[in-house]
Motif scaffolding. Structure first.
Motif: not given
Lengths: 114, 221
Positions: B104-118
């Motif tokens: 769901d969109a919330r899971m994706v939101h949290q996951a993108f926090h881990q990737l945004v710095e890349t």
């Protein structure tokens, strides 16, 4: 089995409304489900019955489900007709249609005791 | 007032008319705005287990030269696919859904926090292997892609219309196996286009490489 997720979302929504209105408990709720929304109504009902046992404010509640029939409109000739994803326009036989209803998944009404 | 015993309770009826997934929709809008701000193109891959979603990402990553790729990997139990992709040097955020059949969109939101710095240019979201449930959940993606292998059968659009209705693209995988399976490409595409007349179709084989350049070109455009 995404019915369980849909029911979880429904319960969250209803509890938020209850808090907002300062109500004690929910007595009934009405949900609209489109004929081809991809929801198995029995699974939905089952998930609700299972979940409501765990939520004291919902324990006495009754779930009403309203099925919304699929209605479509041809984009070429504007003919209105009933059917689903695989029903062509009865006049021009093509699939260039707009879906007017049948995909609903919504909380329509909540009744609660305050 | 409660009519039976006069206990002071009264009933109220609220007309709501809100989508059951409105909370997911709010997160999806938030994601969409975030992705736009970061200028990342986001692709949601939906398909059955074994359709070739992970392999498609692997093949794309090997040939891609237009900026960085990152992956959000949804898996009900293990992190195996995430490990496969990390082995290629891709930044991967694994979402183990704990048996839940979709992201769901919330899971994706949290996951993108881990990737945004890349600072990725292209973000693949590999949804949980399932052609049914993920179709209901907007994740905030730019493109929704159904990955269907020819071994699954030509009738899949008829059985799982919601996924085909939402998608902009159908990637048909394993076409090197067409001579060995009862799969009518015409029938499959005709069903898919009944549901979604503007669906773009890209047949390919990751084994032979046939059609892969069309997919890459499509991603570049």
């Amino acid at each position: 089995m995404h019915e369980a997720s849909l029911v979880a979302a429904l319960v969250e929504q209803v509890i938020a409304l209850k808090e907002e209105k300062g109500a004690q408990r929910i007595t009934s709720l009405r949900v609209r489900i489109g004929e081809f929304a991809g929801v198995e109504v029995e699974a939905f009902r089952f998930a609700y019955e299972a979940l409501k046992e765990k939520v004291p404010e919902l324990r006495e509640s009754v779930l009403e489900i309203e099925i919304v029939p699929g209605r479509l409109r041809c984009r070429d000739c504007e003919t209105l007709f009933e059917g689903d994803y695989f029903t062509p326009c009865p006049r021009c036989q093509n699939f260039n249609r707009e879906i007017l209803s049948g995909e609903e998944l919504e909380l329509r009404q909540v009744e609660m005791e305050v | 007032m409660c009519e039976t015993c006069g206990c002071g309770q009264r009933k109220i009826t609220l007309t709501v008319g809100e989508a059951l997934l409105s909370e997911n929709e709010r997160w999806a809008q938030k994601n969409r705005a975030w992705f736009k701000k970061r200028q990342v193109k986001v692709i949601n891959l939906i398909g059955s287990p074994g359709a070739g979603k992970t392999s498609l990402i692997e093949a794309t990553a090997r040939l891609w030269n237009q900026g960085k790729i990152a992956v959000i990997e949804g898996d009900p139990e293990t992190q195996r696919d995430a490990e496969r992709l990390s082995a290629l040097g891709l930044p991967v955020a694994a979402v183990t859904t704990g048996g839940v059949c979709h992201l769901d969109a919330r899971m994706v939101h949290q996951a993108f926090h881990q990737l945004v710095e890349t600072d990725p240019h292209l973000l693949f979201i590999e949804n949980v292997g399932n052609l049914l449930c993920p179709a209901d959940f907007d994740l905030g993606e730019d493109l929704s892609v159904v990955v269907l292998s020819v071994t699954e059968g030509e009738d899949k659009p008829e059985k799982y219309p919601q996924a085909f209705r939402r998608a902009q693209v159908l990637v048909l995988t394993k076409i090197d196996l067409l001579p060995y399976v009862d799969f009518s490409l015409d029938r499959c595409l005709s069903l898919a286009r009944q549901i979604n007349p503007s669906l773009k179709v890209l047949p390919l084989s990751l084994k032979t490489g046939e059609g892969l350049s069309d997919w890459l070109e499509f991603l570049r455009s």
